[in-house]
Scaffold this motif. Structure first.
Motif, PDB file in Angstrom:
ATOM      1  N   LEU A   1       0.805  -1.220   0.000  1.00 12.75           N
ATOM      2  CA  LEU A   1       0.000   0.000   0.000  1.00 12.75           C
ATOM      3  C   LEU A   1       0.837   1.268   0.000  1.00 12.75           C
ATOM      4  N   CYS A   2       2.073   1.216   0.470  1.00  8.51           N
ATOM      5  CA  CYS A   2       2.925   2.401   0.497  1.00  8.51           C
ATOM      6  C   CYS A   2       4.383   1.973   0.446  1.00  8.51           C
ATOM      7  N   CYS A   3       5.230   2.833  -0.114  1.00  3.67           N
ATOM      8  CA  CYS A   3       6.657   2.523  -0.199  1.00  3.67           C
ATOM      9  C   CYS A   3       7.457   3.816  -0.167  1.00  3.67           C
ATOM     10  N   LYS A   4       8.664   3.740   0.397  1.00  2.63           N
ATOM     11  CA  LYS A   4       9.552   4.895   0.486  1.00  2.63           C
ATOM     12  C   LYS A   4      11.007   4.432   0.416  1.00  2.63           C
ATOM     13  N   PHE A   5      11.807   5.123  -0.412  1.00  5.77           N
ATOM     14  CA  PHE A   5      13.250   4.909  -0.426  1.00  5.77           C
ATOM     15  C   PHE A   5      13.876   5.607   0.782  1.00  5.77           C
ATOM     16  N   ASP A   6      14.986   5.048   1.276  1.00  2.00           N
ATOM     17  CA  ASP A   6      15.773   5.805   2.239  1.00  2.00           C
ATOM     18  C   ASP A   6      16.584   6.852   1.485  1.00  2.00           C
ATOM     19  N   LYS A   7      17.251   7.746   2.212  1.00  2.00           N
ATOM     20  CA  LYS A   7      17.940   8.858   1.556  1.00  2.00           C
ATOM     21  C   LYS A   7      19.058   8.405   0.628  1.00  2.00           C
ATOM     22  N   PRO A   8      19.907   7.420   0.982  1.00  2.00           N
ATOM     23  CA  PRO A   8      20.927   6.960   0.015  1.00  2.00           C
ATOM     24  C   PRO A   8      20.342   6.197  -1.164  1.00  2.00           C
ATOM     25  N   GLY A   9      19.122   5.696  -1.043  1.00  2.00           N
ATOM     26  CA  GLY A   9      18.497   4.951  -2.126  1.00  2.00           C
ATOM     27  C   GLY A   9      18.895   3.497  -2.187  1.00  2.00           C
ATOM     28  N   LYS A  10      19.527   2.970  -1.132  1.00  2.00           N
ATOM     29  CA  LYS A  10      19.961   1.576  -1.125  1.00  2.00           C
ATOM     30  C   LYS A  10      18.922   0.650  -0.512  1.00  2.00           C
ATOM     31  N   ARG A  11      17.971   1.213   0.212  1.00  2.00           N
ATOM     32  CA  ARG A  11      16.924   0.416   0.840  1.00  2.00           C
ATOM     33  C   ARG A  11      15.560   0.985   0.492  1.00  2.00           C
ATOM     34  N   LEU A  12      14.595   0.089   0.442  1.00  2.00           N
ATOM     35  CA  LEU A  12      13.204   0.462   0.186  1.00  2.00           C
ATOM     36  C   LEU A  12      12.354  -0.054   1.333  1.00  2.00           C
ATOM     37  N   VAL A  13      11.528   0.816   1.898  1.00  4.70           N
ATOM     38  CA  VAL A  13      10.636   0.457   2.998  1.00  4.70           C
ATOM     39  C   VAL A  13       9.216   0.391   2.450  1.00  4.70           C
ATOM     40  N   THR A  14       8.517  -0.691   2.751  1.00  7.47           N
ATOM     41  CA  THR A  14       7.142  -0.867   2.271  1.00  7.47           C
ATOM     42  C   THR A  14       6.214  -1.140   3.444  1.00  7.47           C
ATOM     43  N   GLY A  15       4.950  -0.748   3.258  1.00  5.27           N
ATOM     44  CA  GLY A  15       3.927  -1.012   4.262  1.00  5.27           C
ATOM     45  C   GLY A  15       2.802  -1.830   3.671  1.00  5.27           C
ATOM     46  N   SER A  16       2.308  -2.781   4.436  1.00  6.84           N
ATOM     47  CA  SER A  16       1.229  -3.662   3.979  1.00  6.84           C
ATOM     48  C   SER A  16       0.362  -4.014   5.179  1.00  6.84           C
ATOM     49  N   VAL A  17      -0.416  -5.045   5.071  1.00  7.92           N
ATOM     50  CA  VAL A  17      -1.291  -5.462   6.173  1.00  7.92           C
ATOM     51  C   VAL A  17      -0.439  -6.198   7.215  1.00  7.92           C
TER      52      VAL A  17
ATOM     53  N   LYS B   1      -2.232  -8.457  13.382  1.00  7.11           N
ATOM     54  CA  LYS B   1      -1.982  -8.854  12.000  1.00  7.11           C
ATOM     55  C   LYS B   1      -2.950  -8.218  11.017  1.00  7.11           C
ATOM     56  N   ASP B   2      -4.083  -7.701  11.514  1.00  5.69           N
ATOM     57  CA  ASP B   2      -5.067  -7.074  10.638  1.00  5.69           C
ATOM     58  C   ASP B   2      -4.884  -5.563  10.519  1.00  5.69           C
ATOM     59  N   VAL B   3      -3.921  -5.000  11.233  1.00  6.26           N
ATOM     60  CA  VAL B   3      -3.673  -3.566  11.154  1.00  6.26           C
ATOM     61  C   VAL B   3      -3.011  -3.247   9.814  1.00  6.26           C
ATOM     62  N   ILE B   4      -3.487  -2.212   9.140  1.00  9.64           N
ATOM     63  CA  ILE B   4      -3.011  -1.848   7.799  1.00  9.64           C
ATOM     64  C   ILE B   4      -2.114  -0.627   7.904  1.00  9.64           C
ATOM     65  N   VAL B   5      -0.948  -0.684   7.281  1.00  8.33           N
ATOM     66  CA  VAL B   5      -0.041   0.460   7.216  1.00  8.33           C
ATOM     67  C   VAL B   5      -0.406   1.285   5.987  1.00  8.33           C
ATOM     68  N   TYR B   6      -0.855   2.513   6.220  1.00  9.56           N
ATOM     69  CA  TYR B   6      -1.306   3.367   5.132  1.00  9.56           C
ATOM     70  C   TYR B   6      -0.241   4.356   4.656  1.00  9.56           C
ATOM     71  N   ALA B   7       0.663   4.789   5.548  1.00  7.72           N
ATOM     72  CA  ALA B   7       1.599   5.858   5.191  1.00  7.72           C
ATOM     73  C   ALA B   7       2.953   5.599   5.824  1.00  7.72           C
ATOM     74  N   LEU B   8       4.004   6.039   5.118  1.00  8.77           N
ATOM     75  CA  LEU B   8       5.384   5.858   5.583  1.00  8.77           C
ATOM     76  C   LEU B   8       6.182   7.135   5.352  1.00  8.77           C
ATOM     77  N   GLN B   9       7.183   7.332   6.229  1.00  5.08           N
ATOM     78  CA  GLN B   9       8.204   8.350   6.038  1.00  5.08           C
ATOM     79  C   GLN B   9       9.538   7.762   6.489  1.00  5.08           C
ATOM     80  N   VAL B  10      10.594   8.008   5.724  1.00  6.67           N
ATOM     81  CA  VAL B  10      11.938   7.561   6.072  1.00  6.67           C
ATOM     82  C   VAL B  10      12.809   8.802   6.199  1.00  6.67           C
ATOM     83  N   LEU B  11      13.415   9.006   7.382  1.00  4.97           N
ATOM     84  CA  LEU B  11      14.182  10.211   7.658  1.00  4.97           C
ATOM     85  C   LEU B  11      15.659  10.018   7.342  1.00  4.97           C
ATOM     86  N   LYS B  12      16.389  11.134   7.393  1.00  7.69           N
ATOM     87  CA  LYS B  12      17.816  11.105   7.082  1.00  7.69           C
ATOM     88  C   LYS B  12      18.616  10.303   8.105  1.00  7.69           C
TER      89      LYS B  12
END
Length: 683
Positions: free
Chosen positions: A157-173, A195-206
């Motif tokens: 449902l959501c995804c964010k790169f970290d600042k260097p771009g070497k990792r990707l963070v994703t959110g799901s159920v 287990k039924d909680v849904i991750v809707y939004a993500l932020q990855v900081l410096k």
């Protein structure tokens, strides 16, 4: 509808205040901001994508019109390039000049929920319904497949790169995952409380911190280095749909469904015995929405939000401004001969006969003070005469009624229809035979002096047609493409019919002299730093009045090719966060102009040289060739009337104006009941 009396050139004018124009709320799905070009992209649930210029006062510059089935579920910028994904499975890069897809791909073949671009703007990740994550290379103005991550369970449902771009963070159920971008393998999986909680939004900081908002109303913070939870805070009762972080990363903004508040958390150092740690503490909240908030963006000190109510809200500590979901272009057209008003909606047109007040008394001018208003009783109420409905998946991009109330024309994205209108008895006869091939879909429609003007946007041709009793003939065409290389957003025809004025999104204003088939390009106005938001030309004199997004108003003499009047410091952004939407001129008094934005109607007067300050000549050099400052007049504010979500102001005749506005109460009545929350001190 009521009638007010503002002061204009002759002292009194009747103002028809149309309050029955109620557009349907179109929910905001997502927001994306480009720092490179200061452009805010906004997606709505009817499939449209709006592009707002944010250099000065927010100005709706372009609209990409799609169908509801292909609404953009998420968007992201890579410099000046805009990407979107939708639930039909398409990844689209948009051409911001033609407003058409530039590249279209289907990475997984199923619905796409999210995307993100790395900080180097070289790679793009998309997450799908089936748990696939695709990594795409977007270098060299292309989109190429690069890597398919290992499939996970459930939708991404959501995804964010970290600042260097070497990792990707994703959110799901039920989980937040950290991926290795190089090989597409999972590095860490952080499970949630349920287990039924849904991750809707993500932020990855410096500092390698991950912040997630979920359906249980929690904002949870993790250390991405070792996948440990740092803290968890319940900020809402349910559904944190959106998270945003400021540039300094010390303010976290979150919002969602229950309650639809915008809450701001501040990063604060907390001392506990001998240790010092940083925690996110509730700082303040803003109550600007009545229904759930789906998207958030932070630009400097401004919080930009949107959700189910369709209102784009921009709030700071100093002010809070709301922008209604207007249709691009003009929403109203008048036929003065029949006292008729044509209102444009996305899928239908409504024809109304305006109300008629009782006769006014002769001493009314002496009874009213300057700037005051008096409500008049109507002897004839407004009457709805006609409603034309198009298909559910069609969008009316332009419509107009002729001043003599004999013709009605409207255009969807696919076809244009021209009809003969009869008022007594009421009837509409559509012309279907012997139509010229040049009668194609138009983004602008203008009736003037038994002529029909149409702007064909793909070819940038302004086409002129002659109208007779039951016949329409193609007369000539003006090629605008040589001067207007960008999208055209404003078109005006002078009242005398001698000049055509066109403004584009590249800040160019071009003027053509109309001489039938021998029409020629006359001149281009000097470019100004701010976008052009409104145009109007005087009747009986070749003077053009232009309004810009920074609140500047100028008057330009077309024949002498020089600036003759300008504002000094009339509309400051802090006091007037809305850009000017339109200009009306008075044929009897050219020194009086009426301008309006979404919340105010202004009467502005031009003054002579005695009103000017010493700072004006330096401003004039930015807009015209060097001229003597003694020849330039200045605009000054004479009076201001407050309005609510003002859509358009039109002149019916010399003494009557028509204002079309949206009432917030009627607008929100179409939505479900807002969430009711217990307030301190309330029963």
């Amino acid at each position: 509808m009521k009638t007010d009396l503002p002061t204009v050139s002759k002292g009194i004018a009747q103002l028809h205040n149309v309050r029955f124009y109620t557009i349907k709320p179109r929910a905001i799905v997502c927001l994306a901001y480009s720092q490179a070009i200061k452009c805010l992209a906004l997606s709505r649930d009817d499939g449209s994508i709006e592009l707002w210029d944010m250099h000065y006062a927010p100005y709706l510059e372009k609209v990409i019109q799609l169908t509801p089935e292909s609404q953009a579920e998420n968007m992201a910028w890579a410099g000046r390039r805009l990407f979107s994904v939708d639930l039909t499975g398409k990844l689209i890069e948009w051409d911001l000049n033609t407003l058409q897809p530039r590249h279209v791909q289907s990475p997984t073949g199923n619905a796409l929920w999210c995307l993100d671009v790395n900080s180097a703007e070289t790679e793009l990740a998309v997450g799908s319904e089936e748990g696939h994550i695709n990594l795409m290379n977007i270098e060299q103005d292309e989109i190429n497949y690069k890597l398919l991550f290992r499939k996970q369970q459930g939708r991404v449902l959501c995804c964010k790169f970290d600042k260097p771009g070497k990792r990707l963070v994703t959110g799901s159920v039920g989980a937040v995952r950290i991926w290795n971008v190089a090989n597409g393998h999972t590095l860490h999986t952080m499970t949630l409380s349920d287990k039924d909680v849904i991750v809707y939004a993500l932020q990855v900081l410096k500092d390698n911190t991950i912040i997630a908002g979920d359906s249980a109303g929690f904002v949870t913070v993790w250390n991405a280095a070792n996948a440990t939870q740092i803290e968890s805070c319940k900020v809402l009762e349910k559904n944190v749909f959106a998270l945003a972080i400021n540039e300094e990363e010390d303010r976290l903004v979150c919002s969602g469904m229950q309650p639809p508040l915008i809450r701001v958390l501040s990063k604060t150092q907390i001392k506990r015995e001998d240790s010092v740690c940083e925690r996110w503490i509730r700082f303040l909240q803003r109550d600007v929405h009545s229904h759930y908030v789906k998207a958030l963006v932070v630009i400097g000190d401004r919080i930009i939000s949107g959700g189910q109510d369709g209102l784009l809200c921009i709030s700071t500590r100093g002010y809070s401004a709301k922008y209604a979901p207007y249709l691009p272009g003009k929403s109203a057209s008048l036929a003065s001969s029949g006292n008729l008003l044509l209102l444009r909606y996305p899928q239908d047109l409504q024809l109304w006969r305006l109300g008629v007040p009782h006769d006014t008394t002769e001493n009314q001018e002496q009874r009213l003070a300057a700037g005051s208003c008096e409500q008049l009783q109507l002897k004839q109420m407004p009457e709805k005469l006609l409603q034309l409905v198009v298909g559910a998946n069609k969008f009316i991009q332009a419509a107009a009624i002729s001043p003599d109330s004999k013709w009605l024309c409207y255009s969807t994205l696919d076809e244009l229809r021209l009809s003969r209108l009869q008022c007594e008895p009421l009837g509409v006869q559509r012309l279907t035979t012997d139509l010229p091939a040049e009668l194609e879909p138009a983004s602008f429609i203008i009736f003037a002096n038994e002529l029909l003007w149409l702007l064909h946007a793909p070819t940038r041709q302004m086409r002129c047609f002659t109208l007779s009793e039951q016949q329409v003939d193609f007369a000539f065409s003006i090629d605008l493409s040589k001067e207007m290389k960008s999208h055209i957003n404003l078109v005006e025809l002078s009242p005398c019919g001698k000049y055509l004025i066109v403004a584009g999104t590249n800040h160019r204003i071009a003027i053509w002299q109309l001489r039938g088939a021998k029409s020629k390009h006359l001149l281009n106005l000097p470019r100004y730093q701010a976008p052009t938001t409104a145009l109007a030309m005087h009747e009986g004199r070749p003077n053009l009045v232009v309004a810009y997004a920074d609140g500047r108003i100028v008057e330009f003499d077309v024949q002498k090719r020089r600036l003759v009047c300008e504002t000094e410091e009339l509309f400051e952004l802090e006091e007037h966060p809305h850009s000017i939407r339109g200009i009306l001129l008075d044929a009897n008094n050219p020194n009086i102009i009426i301008v309006y934005d979404e919340v105010y109607l202004y009467v502005v007067k031009s003054y002579g040289n005695e009103k000017r300050h010493q700072t004006v000549p330096s401003k004039a050099k930015r807009l015209s060739k060097p001229v003597e400052s003694t020849d330039i007049r200045t605009f000054g504010l004479k009076m201001r009337l407050n309005r609510e979500h003002l859509v358009q102001v039109c002149r019916l005749n010399e003494q009557e104006l028509v204002t079309v506005g949206v009432q917030t109460k009627n607008y929100l009545n179409m939505l479900p009941e807002p969430y009711q929350r217990k307030k301190f001190g309330a029963a």
